[in-house]
Motif scaffolding. Sequence first.
Motif, short mmCIF file in Angstrom:
data_model
loop_
_atom_site.label_atom_id
_atom_site.label_comp_id
_atom_site.label_asym_id
_atom_site.label_seq_id
_atom_site.Cartn_x
_atom_site.Cartn_y
_atom_site.Cartn_z
N VAL A 161 -7.30 -8.55 2.60
CA VAL A 161 -7.91 -8.53 1.52
C VAL A 161 -7.89 -9.99 0.88
O VAL A 161 -6.93 -10.89 1.00
N GLU B 126 -2.59 -6.12 4.24
CA GLU B 126 -1.80 -4.71 3.85
C GLU B 126 -0.59 -4.58 4.41
O GLU B 126 -0.31 -4.70 5.70
N THR C 174 -11.16 -4.73 -7.92
CA THR C 174 -10.71 -3.83 -9.01
C THR C 174 -9.60 -3.09 -8.91
O THR C 174 -9.02 -2.59 -9.60
N ARG C 175 -9.48 -2.85 -7.59
CA ARG C 175 -7.99 -2.18 -7.40
C ARG C 175 -6.79 -2.83 -7.08
O ARG C 175 -5.60 -2.16 -7.38
N VAL C 176 -6.96 -4.10 -6.72
CA VAL C 176 -5.52 -5.09 -6.54
C VAL C 176 -4.98 -5.26 -7.94
O VAL C 176 -3.78 -5.32 -8.23
N ARG D 67 -5.60 -4.27 6.78
CA ARG D 67 -6.89 -5.19 6.26
C ARG D 67 -6.22 -6.33 5.87
O ARG D 67 -5.14 -6.60 5.34
N THR E 201 0.87 -1.18 -0.14
CA THR E 201 -0.17 0.04 0.02
C THR E 201 0.97 1.14 -0.07
O THR E 201 0.46 2.20 -0.07
N ASP F 201 -13.86 -6.45 -1.18
CA ASP F 201 -14.26 -5.47 -2.04
C ASP F 201 -13.03 -4.54 -2.73
O ASP F 201 -13.50 -3.51 -3.23
N THR F 202 -12.07 -5.23 -2.62
CA THR F 202 -10.99 -4.38 -3.49
C THR F 202 -10.28 -5.05 -4.73
O THR F 202 -9.23 -4.59 -5.15
N ASP G 129 -11.88 -8.72 3.52
CA ASP G 129 -12.25 -7.57 2.55
C ASP G 129 -12.07 -8.08 1.00
O ASP G 129 -11.22 -8.18 0.49
#
Length: 262
Positions: free
Chosen positions: A137, A189, A160-162, A135, A127, A157-158, A155
């Motif tokens: 992920v 993280e 699309t960002r990973v 968190r 990060t 919900d990430t 988590d």
Amino acid sequence: MATQIIELKRPKLRRPVLVEGLPGVGNVGRIAAGYLVDELKAKKFAELYSSHFMPFVLLQENSCVHMIKNEFFYWKAKKKGQRDLIILIGDSQSVDAEGHYEIAEAILDYVKSLGVREIFTLAGLSTGQMKEKPRVVGAVTHPELVKKYKKYGIDFDTGTRVGTIVGAAGLLLGLGKVRGMKGVCLLGETAGFPIIPDPKSAQAVLQVLMKILNLKIDISKLEKKVKDMENFIKKMERVQRMAVELMKAPAKKKEGDLSYIG
């Protein structure tokens, strides 16, 4: 040489789960899986060697050479709700793309022969900054696993960002899915500092894994490492601030002043 697995003994396991934790970002997976091996007193039963590892041996304190390798350990469930485990840790991952695929396929072929149908891979998610509460992920091989494991505080919900999961943590899931296996990657993280391990992130990942696998182990030693790491980071931050202030300070050196370098 390519890649070969040397079996030291063949354990008899019932529906075992593979837990992988190899070196990577923040060494998160390696710390978590290694701690699990130590605390469960898991037994080594196989070693993996590959010419895709770095071309050197490690020299130990007693002057003996240590060949770079990955190691397989097993642990048998002690009570209801637990699963037999195969834990994979090691000194290194492949240094080239071809080797990553070759090693992952060798691992999957081997553990499938031992009855593995489910995989948990452990790794770090960079990060760029330290987190007070990292968190965990998650990434999965099959959509239904999100619902199954989200209750453990992962988590999901990430995605699309990973974007990508590099190395064994991702390939074991991808290639495992082709072989009919299901799997979850737990990403802790971490700041992603080069070389510096992140036991706090490893602790977060391990606590989630313990809940999933119904394990109760003492994590006090890992907590000590977390505190040591936090103190180290604070010292580094102080040094960094001092360096910035020194760079900002105007030079007021007069002719005849002495300089000290050391």
